[in-house]
Design a protein around this motif. Structure first.
Motif, PDB file in Angstrom:
ATOM      1  N   ARG A 141     -14.204 -20.397 -25.646  1.00  0.00           N
ATOM      2  CA  ARG A 141     -14.926 -21.249 -24.957  1.00  0.00           C
ATOM      3  C   ARG A 141     -15.139 -22.801 -25.509  1.00  0.00           C
ATOM      4  O   ARG A 141     -15.059 -23.578 -24.439  1.00  0.00           O
ATOM      5  N   VAL A 142     -14.773 -22.970 -26.472  1.00  0.00           N
ATOM      6  CA  VAL A 142     -15.197 -24.447 -27.568  1.00  0.00           C
ATOM      7  C   VAL A 142     -14.236 -25.119 -26.980  1.00  0.00           C
ATOM      8  O   VAL A 142     -13.850 -25.934 -26.727  1.00  0.00           O
ATOM      9  N   VAL A 143     -13.348 -24.292 -27.777  1.00  0.00           N
ATOM     10  CA  VAL A 143     -11.669 -24.590 -27.026  1.00  0.00           C
ATOM     11  C   VAL A 143     -11.246 -25.289 -26.253  1.00  0.00           C
ATOM     12  O   VAL A 143     -10.674 -26.357 -25.817  1.00  0.00           O
ATOM     13  N   THR A 144     -11.456 -24.455 -24.811  1.00  0.00           N
ATOM     14  CA  THR A 144     -11.101 -24.667 -23.956  1.00  0.00           C
ATOM     15  C   THR A 144     -12.264 -25.178 -22.956  1.00  0.00           C
ATOM     16  O   THR A 144     -12.022 -25.923 -22.174  1.00  0.00           O
ATOM     17  N   GLY A 145     -13.616 -25.694 -23.447  1.00  0.00           N
ATOM     18  CA  GLY A 145     -14.649 -26.445 -23.037  1.00  0.00           C
ATOM     19  C   GLY A 145     -15.174 -26.038 -21.545  1.00  0.00           C
ATOM     20  O   GLY A 145     -15.967 -27.014 -20.800  1.00  0.00           O
ATOM     21  N   ASP A 146     -14.869 -24.863 -21.510  1.00  0.00           N
ATOM     22  CA  ASP A 146     -15.449 -24.131 -20.604  1.00  0.00           C
ATOM     23  C   ASP A 146     -16.243 -23.553 -20.454  1.00  0.00           C
ATOM     24  O   ASP A 146     -16.817 -22.033 -21.311  1.00  0.00           O
ATOM     25  N   TYR A 147     -17.960 -24.253 -19.856  1.00  0.00           N
ATOM     26  CA  TYR A 147     -19.064 -23.451 -20.232  1.00  0.00           C
ATOM     27  C   TYR A 147     -20.032 -22.919 -18.465  1.00  0.00           C
ATOM     28  O   TYR A 147     -21.188 -22.636 -18.446  1.00  0.00           O
ATOM     29  N   SER A 148     -18.841 -23.045 -18.073  1.00  0.00           N
ATOM     30  CA  SER A 148     -19.699 -22.604 -16.182  1.00  0.00           C
ATOM     31  C   SER A 148     -19.951 -21.298 -16.406  1.00  0.00           C
ATOM     32  O   SER A 148     -19.427 -20.432 -17.207  1.00  0.00           O
ATOM     33  N   TYR A 149     -20.584 -21.061 -15.662  1.00  0.00           N
ATOM     34  CA  TYR A 149     -21.926 -19.476 -14.876  1.00  0.00           C
ATOM     35  C   TYR A 149     -21.061 -19.159 -13.979  1.00  0.00           C
ATOM     36  O   TYR A 149     -21.601 -19.565 -12.707  1.00  0.00           O
ATOM     37  N   SER A 150     -20.343 -18.116 -13.971  1.00  0.00           N
ATOM     38  CA  SER A 150     -19.164 -17.448 -13.202  1.00  0.00           C
ATOM     39  C   SER A 150     -18.565 -16.697 -13.577  1.00  0.00           C
ATOM     40  O   SER A 150     -18.395 -16.600 -14.861  1.00  0.00           O
ATOM     41  N   PHE A 151     -17.909 -15.798 -12.913  1.00  0.00           N
ATOM     42  CA  PHE A 151     -17.482 -14.586 -12.904  1.00  0.00           C
ATOM     43  C   PHE A 151     -15.863 -14.682 -13.781  1.00  0.00           C
ATOM     44  O   PHE A 151     -15.625 -13.981 -14.490  1.00  0.00           O
ATOM     45  N   GLN A 152     -15.965 -16.005 -12.745  1.00  0.00           N
ATOM     46  CA  GLN A 152     -13.874 -16.236 -12.992  1.00  0.00           C
ATOM     47  C   GLN A 152     -14.216 -16.778 -13.960  1.00  0.00           C
ATOM     48  O   GLN A 152     -13.150 -16.510 -15.055  1.00  0.00           O
ATOM     49  N   ARG A 153     -15.157 -18.010 -14.960  1.00  0.00           N
ATOM     50  CA  ARG A 153     -15.624 -17.804 -16.176  1.00  0.00           C
ATOM     51  C   ARG A 153     -14.637 -17.227 -17.026  1.00  0.00           C
ATOM     52  O   ARG A 153     -14.377 -16.548 -18.277  1.00  0.00           O
ATOM     53  N   LYS A 154     -15.948 -16.151 -17.457  1.00  0.00           N
ATOM     54  CA  LYS A 154     -16.174 -15.232 -17.772  1.00  0.00           C
ATOM     55  C   LYS A 154     -14.576 -13.812 -18.264  1.00  0.00           C
ATOM     56  O   LYS A 154     -14.668 -13.739 -19.269  1.00  0.00           O
ATOM     57  N   PHE A 155     -14.169 -13.738 -16.795  1.00  0.00           N
ATOM     58  CA  PHE A 155     -13.190 -12.854 -17.201  1.00  0.00           C
ATOM     59  C   PHE A 155     -12.143 -13.418 -17.582  1.00  0.00           C
ATOM     60  O   PHE A 155     -11.264 -13.208 -18.668  1.00  0.00           O
ATOM     61  N   LYS A 156     -11.815 -15.287 -17.331  1.00  0.00           N
ATOM     62  CA  LYS A 156     -10.839 -15.509 -18.268  1.00  0.00           C
ATOM     63  C   LYS A 156     -10.593 -16.292 -19.676  1.00  0.00           C
ATOM     64  O   LYS A 156      -9.805 -15.537 -20.724  1.00  0.00           O
ATOM     65  N   GLU A 157     -11.707 -16.392 -19.853  1.00  0.00           N
ATOM     66  CA  GLU A 157     -12.545 -15.893 -21.235  1.00  0.00           C
ATOM     67  C   GLU A 157     -12.265 -14.715 -21.928  1.00  0.00           C
ATOM     68  O   GLU A 157     -11.783 -14.887 -23.120  1.00  0.00           O
ATOM     69  N   GLN A 158     -12.062 -13.755 -21.039  1.00  0.00           N
ATOM     70  CA  GLN A 158     -11.918 -11.870 -22.295  1.00  0.00           C
ATOM     71  C   GLN A 158     -11.126 -11.932 -22.069  1.00  0.00           C
ATOM     72  O   GLN A 158     -10.469 -11.198 -23.095  1.00  0.00           O
ATOM     73  N   LEU A 159     -10.383 -12.538 -21.546  1.00  0.00           N
ATOM     74  CA  LEU A 159      -8.899 -12.339 -21.055  1.00  0.00           C
ATOM     75  C   LEU A 159      -7.901 -13.284 -22.475  1.00  0.00           C
ATOM     76  O   LEU A 159      -6.832 -12.442 -23.546  1.00  0.00           O
ATOM     77  N   LEU A 160      -8.347 -14.697 -22.203  1.00  0.00           N
ATOM     78  CA  LEU A 160      -7.862 -15.005 -23.784  1.00  0.00           C
ATOM     79  C   LEU A 160      -8.776 -14.643 -25.340  1.00  0.00           C
ATOM     80  O   LEU A 160      -7.362 -14.774 -25.864  1.00  0.00           O
ATOM     81  N   ALA A 161      -9.625 -14.493 -25.103  1.00  0.00           N
ATOM     82  CA  ALA A 161     -10.225 -13.293 -26.393  1.00  0.00           C
ATOM     83  C   ALA A 161      -9.601 -12.484 -26.396  1.00  0.00           C
ATOM     84  O   ALA A 161      -8.839 -12.555 -27.995  1.00  0.00           O
ATOM     85  N   ILE A 162      -9.189 -11.027 -25.211  1.00  0.00           N
ATOM     86  CA  ILE A 162      -8.306 -10.770 -26.302  1.00  0.00           C
ATOM     87  C   ILE A 162      -6.735 -10.770 -27.020  1.00  0.00           C
ATOM     88  O   ILE A 162      -6.154 -10.601 -27.365  1.00  0.00           O
ATOM     89  N   LEU A 163      -5.933 -11.858 -25.607  1.00  0.00           N
ATOM     90  CA  LEU A 163      -4.753 -11.303 -25.977  1.00  0.00           C
ATOM     91  C   LEU A 163      -4.526 -12.799 -27.308  1.00  0.00           C
ATOM     92  O   LEU A 163      -3.538 -12.277 -28.391  1.00  0.00           O
ATOM     93  N   LEU A 164      -6.033 -13.429 -28.048  1.00  0.00           N
ATOM     94  CA  LEU A 164      -5.300 -14.196 -29.506  1.00  0.00           C
ATOM     95  C   LEU A 164      -5.750 -12.953 -29.758  1.00  0.00           C
ATOM     96  O   LEU A 164      -5.031 -13.510 -31.482  1.00  0.00           O
ATOM     97  N   ALA A 165      -6.204 -12.531 -30.178  1.00  0.00           N
ATOM     98  CA  ALA A 165      -6.901 -11.079 -31.119  1.00  0.00           C
ATOM     99  C   ALA A 165      -5.572 -10.670 -31.335  1.00  0.00           C
ATOM    100  O   ALA A 165      -5.184  -9.690 -32.098  1.00  0.00           O
ATOM    101  N   THR A 166      -4.570 -10.739 -30.490  1.00  0.00           N
ATOM    102  CA  THR A 166      -3.315  -9.867 -30.419  1.00  0.00           C
ATOM    103  C   THR A 166      -2.735 -10.536 -30.912  1.00  0.00           C
ATOM    104  O   THR A 166      -1.522 -10.379 -31.985  1.00  0.00           O
ATOM    105  N   LYS A 167      -2.798 -11.937 -31.437  1.00  0.00           N
ATOM    106  CA  LYS A 167      -1.745 -12.935 -32.215  1.00  0.00           C
ATOM    107  C   LYS A 167      -2.439 -13.094 -32.975  1.00  0.00           C
ATOM    108  O   LYS A 167      -1.415 -13.611 -34.251  1.00  0.00           O
ATOM    109  N   ARG A 168      -3.191 -13.324 -33.469  1.00  0.00           N
ATOM    110  CA  ARG A 168      -3.595 -13.905 -34.968  1.00  0.00           C
ATOM    111  C   ARG A 168      -4.431 -13.346 -35.392  1.00  0.00           C
ATOM    112  O   ARG A 168      -6.387 -12.282 -35.001  1.00  0.00           O
ATOM    113  N   ASN A 169      -5.641 -12.721 -36.868  1.00  0.00           N
ATOM    114  CA  ASN A 169      -6.513 -11.960 -37.275  1.00  0.00           C
ATOM    115  C   ASN A 169      -7.803 -12.703 -36.858  1.00  0.00           C
ATOM    116  O   ASN A 169      -7.709 -13.273 -36.819  1.00  0.00           O
ATOM    117  N   LYS A 170      -8.653 -11.697 -37.400  1.00  0.00           N
ATOM    118  CA  LYS A 170      -9.994 -11.851 -37.251  1.00  0.00           C
ATOM    119  C   LYS A 170     -10.372 -12.957 -38.127  1.00  0.00           C
ATOM    120  O   LYS A 170     -11.333 -13.835 -37.777  1.00  0.00           O
TER     121      LYS A 170
END
Length: 227
Positions: free
Chosen positions: A94-123
């Motif tokens: 959320r901080v990196v993308t700067g997207d703080y909008s209140y919408s389902f689409q924003r949340k969905f994209k954020e979750q996808l990116l979070a999961i994809l990032l977790a496969t690329k770098r450790n916690k």
């Protein structure tokens, strides 16, 4: 549970990444770049308190907290209490993308990116990078903001100082003369919450060590007589 329930979103994320839907490719690359650049700036001890404060199920999920999501939905429909369910990975995205909008689409994209990032770098690296760019209040952001609060040498910060920083993630300090009294009360409660939760985690670890150690070893520890 975490593995099986995250797999569908992970597969969807990889498909959308291939198609570059929502500009996922460039956003993921930006997230990875910032993790690599920023994680060395924060001592690892800070991540313990971050997990305690913001994401205590971090060790059993892969970017999104399914239990937290279910609990937040339940709270929304059964009480007036608003409960968040964002993981450290999601907050970082959320901080990196700067997207703080209140919408389902924003949340969905954020979750996808979070999961994809977790496969690329450790916690741990993601958590450290998040702290290096997070917002802690008015004129207090990222590593420079932390330095203003505790000094340049982050290694020598006390436990109380680190906890006060984590408390500001939920309650960033407002601008001067703008609800400072209300903020002070909130931050005091948050600090107390983090300290109590940290103590509980310490006690659980201690109990686990005791429960997994042979009873005879605990009662009659061996004494080295060879020296």
């Amino acid at each position: 549970m975490a593995i099986h329930t995250t797999i569908p979103l992970n597969l969807i994320g990889k498909l959308l990444l291939t198609l570059n839907s929502f500009e996922l490719k460039s956003k993921l690359e930006k997230c990875i770049q910032i993790v690599d650049e920023k994680h060395p700036e924060i001592p690892e001890i800070y991540t313990y308190y971050l997990v305690v404060a913001e994401d205590h199920r971090s060790n059993i999920h892969y970017g999104i907290d399914q239990i937290g999501i279910i609990r937040a939905i339940f709270k929304k429909f059964t009480s007036t209490e608003i409960q968040g369910a964002s993981t450290i990975e999601q907050q970082f995205v959320r901080v990196v993308t700067g997207d703080y909008s209140y919408s389902f689409q924003r949340k969905f994209k954020e979750q996808l990116l979070a999961i994809l990032l977790a496969t690329k770098r450790n916690k741990v690296y993601i958590a450290k990078a998040y702290l290096a760019i997070a917002y802690y209040g008015h004129n207090c952001e990222g590593i420079e903001g932390i330095s203003k609060l505790i000094g340049r040498d982050l290694q020598f910060a006390s436990e109380n100082q680190i906890i006060s920083i984590m408390a500001r993630l939920k309650y960033p300090k407002p601008s001067e003369n703008n609800n400072i009294d209300i903020w002070s009360k909130k931050i005091t409660r948050r600090i107390s919450y983090i300290k109590n939760r940290s103590q509980k985690e310490t006690n659980k670890t201690r109990q686990y060590i005791i429960s997994t150690s042979p009873l005879e070893t605990l009662e009659n520890p061996k004494i080295d007589t060879t020296s």
